[in-house]
Write an enzyme that holds these catalytic residues in place. Sequence first.
Site, PDB file in Angstrom:
ATOM      1  N   GLY A  10      -1.813 -10.922   1.246  1.00  0.00           N
ATOM      2  CA  GLY A  10      -2.577 -10.384   0.579  1.00  0.00           C
ATOM      3  C   GLY A  10      -2.585 -10.777  -1.052  1.00  0.00           C
ATOM      4  N   GLY A  13      -5.716 -10.580  -3.376  1.00  0.00           N
ATOM      5  CA  GLY A  13      -6.222  -9.105  -3.663  1.00  0.00           C
ATOM      6  C   GLY A  13      -5.784  -8.880  -5.494  1.00  0.00           C
ATOM      7  N   GLN A  14      -6.227  -7.894  -6.025  1.00  0.00           N
ATOM      8  CA  GLN A  14      -6.228  -7.514  -7.367  1.00  0.00           C
ATOM      9  C   GLN A  14      -4.802  -7.896  -7.921  1.00  0.00           C
ATOM     10  OE1 GLN A  14      -6.162  -3.593  -8.703  1.00  0.00           O
ATOM     11  NE2 GLN A  14      -6.622  -4.161 -10.764  1.00  0.00           N
ATOM     12  N   ASP A  36      -3.659 -14.913   2.890  1.00  0.00           N
ATOM     13  CA  ASP A  36      -4.787 -13.758   2.918  1.00  0.00           C
ATOM     14  C   ASP A  36      -5.584 -13.982   4.052  1.00  0.00           C
ATOM     15  OD1 ASP A  36      -5.633 -11.793   0.150  1.00  0.00           O
ATOM     16  OD2 ASP A  36      -6.997 -12.000   1.613  1.00  0.00           O
ATOM     17  N   ILE A  37      -6.298 -12.929   4.183  1.00  0.00           N
ATOM     18  CA  ILE A  37      -7.213 -12.850   5.606  1.00  0.00           C
ATOM     19  C   ILE A  37      -8.682 -13.782   5.071  1.00  0.00           C
ATOM     20  CG2 ILE A  37      -8.428 -10.676   4.858  1.00  0.00           C
ATOM     21  CD1 ILE A  37      -7.838 -10.124   7.885  1.00  0.00           C
ATOM     22  N   ASN A  51      -3.600 -13.239   9.092  1.00  0.00           N
ATOM     23  CA  ASN A  51      -3.753 -11.877   9.310  1.00  0.00           C
ATOM     24  C   ASN A  51      -2.361 -11.008   9.526  1.00  0.00           C
ATOM     25  OD1 ASN A  51      -4.584  -9.234  10.169  1.00  0.00           O
ATOM     26  ND2 ASN A  51      -6.153 -10.223  11.824  1.00  0.00           N
ATOM     27  N   TYR A 141      -4.945   6.487   2.854  1.00  0.00           N
ATOM     28  CA  TYR A 141      -3.908   5.537   2.240  1.00  0.00           C
ATOM     29  C   TYR A 141      -2.639   5.963   1.477  1.00  0.00           C
ATOM     30  CZ  TYR A 141      -3.224   2.728  -2.034  1.00  0.00           C
ATOM     31  OH  TYR A 141      -2.548   1.669  -3.044  1.00  0.00           O
ATOM     32  N   LYS A 145       1.094   5.221   2.565  1.00  0.00           N
ATOM     33  CA  LYS A 145       2.121   4.779   1.561  1.00  0.00           C
ATOM     34  C   LYS A 145       3.234   5.504   1.699  1.00  0.00           C
ATOM     35  CE  LYS A 145       0.170   0.855  -0.321  1.00  0.00           C
ATOM     36  NZ  LYS A 145       0.656  -0.363   0.227  1.00  0.00           N
TER      37      LYS A 145
HETATM   38  N1  SER Z   1      -5.229   2.035  -7.631  1.00  0.00           N
HETATM   39  C1  SER Z   1      -5.025   2.595  -6.131  1.00  0.00           C
HETATM   40  C2  SER Z   1      -6.341   3.534  -5.755  1.00  0.00           C
HETATM   41  O1  SER Z   1      -6.967   3.627  -6.717  1.00  0.00           O
HETATM   42  C3  SER Z   1      -3.995   3.662  -6.425  1.00  0.00           C
HETATM   43  O2  SER Z   1      -2.852   3.006  -5.560  1.00  0.00           O
HETATM   44  O3  SER Z   1      -6.535   3.366  -4.557  1.00  0.00           O
END
Ligand code: SER
Length: 319
Positions: A10, A13-14, A36-37, A51, A141, A145
Amino acid sequence: MSKDKILVIGANGQIGSVLTEALRGTFGTNNVVATDIREAAGHEGPFELLNVLDAKAVADAVERHGITQIYHLAAILSAKGEQNPLQTWDINMGGLFNVFEVARAKGIAKIFFPSSIAVFGADIPRQMTPQNAVLKPTTVYGMSKSAGELWSQYYFLKYGMDIRSLRYPGVIGWQSDPGGGTTDYAVEIYHNAVKEQDYTCFLSENTILPMIYMDDAIRATLELMDAEASKINVRTSYNLAGMSFSPSEIAATIQLEKPNFKVSYAPDFRQKIAKSWPESIDDSAARNDWHWKPKYDLSSMTKDMIFQLQKKYKLFGAL
Ligand code: SER
């Protein structure tokens, strides 16, 4: 030169893109394999497509590069995840199991797994939410987690694997764009301010959420991973705090630098997600165990964000 070989999953990503650079600074450019994908420009070091749902490909990358540490950052975030809940579960959990199983088979020394304030839900004190608050997440999500945290602890207890984790607040940085989170507004708002465009916020003006500046988030990650294993008393995931503010407070702070900047509010489905999360976080376990301390508050972050974004936009001729 370090003998460690790092795999980042990843890496576009950010957080992944900035963390990859920081890890390269610590371990050496060629000792950090970014994956990354999707392809992305700008990697100054080894990059390959991977992947994480392809267990064989993950095992193959670990083998080929002689990987000793994995940073597994690939996941679908809170807001985007609600569009396709079952698929989000499959991706977030499937990816995690592949990483943990490959790591177990190959004897990986250390693994980083990011968790989130999204693990919290109903029945918590929303101010200074404690480390051991009950976890009743309401997004898929957050559910993935919170399950992932328990699996991290399980692999540690059962197999002795050194898995470490942080519950990131909303992460704000100028280097990269967030993708599909409930806290994304706090990045978008700076881009609009710098481009001298008004901003319509998708959360209501008094919605307070915990946030952290990217520099602090990256430093926390490196410090956690660098700490002696004997200091890591939390094997689910550490609460991590930077600052807390509402959209109207961030807007007012930006207006000190950009007096003409205007913000309006049009809350959407993300408002409900935000309201299920803490307003502030008690991170005393992280402070005690590995001496965590954030450097940035809303005011110093705002000054740096505006300075860095102005520089970035000018560089690309967009200002
Ligand atoms: N920044 C993330 C979100 O908003 C929180 O883990 O999904």
